[in-house]
Design an enzyme around this catalytic site. Structure first.
Site, mmCIF file in Angstrom:
data_model
loop_
_atom_site.group_PDB
_atom_site.id
_atom_site.type_symbol
_atom_site.label_atom_id
_atom_site.label_comp_id
_atom_site.label_asym_id
_atom_site.label_seq_id
_atom_site.Cartn_x
_atom_site.Cartn_y
_atom_site.Cartn_z
ATOM 1 C CB SER A 52 -0.900 -0.016 1.241
ATOM 2 O OG SER A 52 -0.096 -0.072 2.402
ATOM 3 C CG ASN A 53 5.293 2.913 0.885
ATOM 4 O OD1 ASN A 53 5.490 3.716 -0.010
ATOM 5 N ND2 ASN A 53 5.940 2.943 2.031
ATOM 6 C CG ASP A 107 7.674 -5.622 7.089
ATOM 7 O OD1 ASP A 107 6.746 -4.859 6.762
ATOM 8 O OD2 ASP A 107 8.061 -5.759 8.254
ATOM 9 N N GLY A 156 9.649 8.270 4.075
ATOM 10 C CA GLY A 156 9.855 7.696 5.403
ATOM 11 C C GLY A 156 11.083 8.266 6.105
HETATM 12 P P1 ITT Z 1 3.599 -1.945 2.906
HETATM 13 O O1 ITT Z 1 2.147 -1.811 2.523
HETATM 14 O O2 ITT Z 1 4.430 -2.385 1.725
HETATM 15 O O3 ITT Z 1 3.846 -2.792 4.134
HETATM 16 P P2 ITT Z 1 4.615 0.207 4.616
HETATM 17 O O4 ITT Z 1 4.747 1.680 4.391
HETATM 18 O O5 ITT Z 1 3.779 -0.273 5.780
HETATM 19 O O6 ITT Z 1 4.107 -0.453 3.236
HETATM 20 P P3 ITT Z 1 6.969 -1.036 5.849
HETATM 21 O O7 ITT Z 1 6.148 -1.621 6.936
HETATM 22 O O8 ITT Z 1 7.907 -1.942 5.136
HETATM 23 O O9 ITT Z 1 6.051 -0.373 4.707
HETATM 24 O O10 ITT Z 1 7.790 0.211 6.330
HETATM 25 C C1 ITT Z 1 8.085 0.469 7.668
HETATM 26 C C2 ITT Z 1 8.389 1.929 7.844
HETATM 27 O O11 ITT Z 1 9.692 2.188 7.342
HETATM 28 C C3 ITT Z 1 7.437 2.894 7.140
HETATM 29 O O12 ITT Z 1 7.219 4.007 7.967
HETATM 30 C C4 ITT Z 1 8.199 3.308 5.890
HETATM 31 O O13 ITT Z 1 7.888 4.644 5.521
HETATM 32 C C5 ITT Z 1 9.643 3.204 6.363
HETATM 33 N N1 ITT Z 1 10.513 2.785 5.252
HETATM 34 C C6 ITT Z 1 10.457 1.620 4.560
HETATM 35 N N2 ITT Z 1 11.380 1.609 3.580
HETATM 36 C C7 ITT Z 1 12.033 2.791 3.669
HETATM 37 C C8 ITT Z 1 13.060 3.391 2.921
HETATM 38 O O14 ITT Z 1 13.622 2.802 1.873
HETATM 39 N N3 ITT Z 1 13.477 4.610 3.274
HETATM 40 C C9 ITT Z 1 12.925 5.259 4.323
HETATM 41 N N4 ITT Z 1 11.937 4.766 5.070
HETATM 42 C C10 ITT Z 1 11.481 3.542 4.738
#
Ligand code: ITT
Length: 195
Positions: free
Chosen positions: A8-9, A66, A144
């Site tokens: 969802s990202n 993840d 993020g």
């Molecule tokens: P999904 O639907 O794919 O799970 P999500 O945004 O919940 O999307 P994650 O649980 O993998 O994704 O991400 C955990 C947190 O880490 C979330 O706040 C992201 O914004 C951050 N994050 C993940 N990948 C990142 C990156 O490459 N750079 C900076 N922040 C990241």
């Protein structure tokens, strides 16, 4: 063959489309799924994929990924709680927690969980990058935690997507994953078979 990516990202999707371009055909499915609060990013990814493979709406083969930030001086926090912590306190909150802490070492980790069919246990692919927590928020790219994660003097938010992908946790996990799907023949028939 098309491989489905469930997330969802939208920012992740953008990075992943660039990472896989010319190697495998990816189709994004924008679907939320429950993320269990477990002790490691690996366990969360595995549990999510196991949940999804029993859903009516799933298409295979599929993967999810993840990711999380692990801060050394905070014993790996926020780790598997990265999404929750980002929503609650954001980058400003992390910088406050890190005020007066000299050891700024941090690791970003991505775990890809891939299911070739609904009856298959997920297979995991991991990538990490070692960096440090910046002293202040810098840069306007990425998403993020990117504006506070510094790698070789620049934050990920100060890099283009291409530069970030070349060294990032996600880029490294995807190199492992792409090698696997190509070597096992799953990607045969993708837009280009070239490595
Ligand atoms: P999904 O639907 O794919 O799970 P999500 O945004 O919940 O999307 P994650 O649980 O993998 O994704 O991400 C955990 C947190 O880490 C979330 O706040 C992201 O914004 C951050 N994050 C993940 N990948 C990142 C990156 O490459 N750079 C900076 N922040 C990241």
């Amino acid at each position: 063959m098309t491989i489905y990516f469930i997330s969802s990202n939208p920012q992740k999707v953008k990075e992943i489309k660039e990472l896989t371009a010319g190697r495998i055909a990816i189709q994004h499915i924008n679907h939320e799924y429950p993320e269990l609060q477990l002790d490691t990013i690996e366990e969360v990814a595995r549990a999510s994929a196991n949940h999804i493979r029993h859903m009516k709406w799933v298409k295979t083969p599929f993967f999810i990924e993840d990711s999380g930030l692990l801060i050394h001086a905070l014993n790996g926090f926020p780790g598997p709680f990265s999404a929750f912590v980002f929503d609650k306190i954001g980058n400003e909150g992390i910088l406050k927690l890190m005020a007066d802490i000299k050891d700024r070492r941090a690791v970003f980790k991505t775990v890809i969980a891939f299911c070739s069919g609904v009856n298959e246990e997920p297979r995991l692919f991991t990538g990490i990058v070692e960096g440090r927590i910046a002293d202040s928020i810098r840069g306007s790219g990425g998403f993020g935690y990117d504006p506070i994660f510094e790698y070789e003097g620049r934050t990920f938010a100060e890099m283009s997507t291409e530069e970030k992908n070349r060294v990032s946790h996600r880029g490294r996990a995807f190199m492992e994953f792409l090698n696997h799907v190509e070597d096992s023949g799953i990607a045969v028939g993708a837009s280009s078979g070239a490595r």
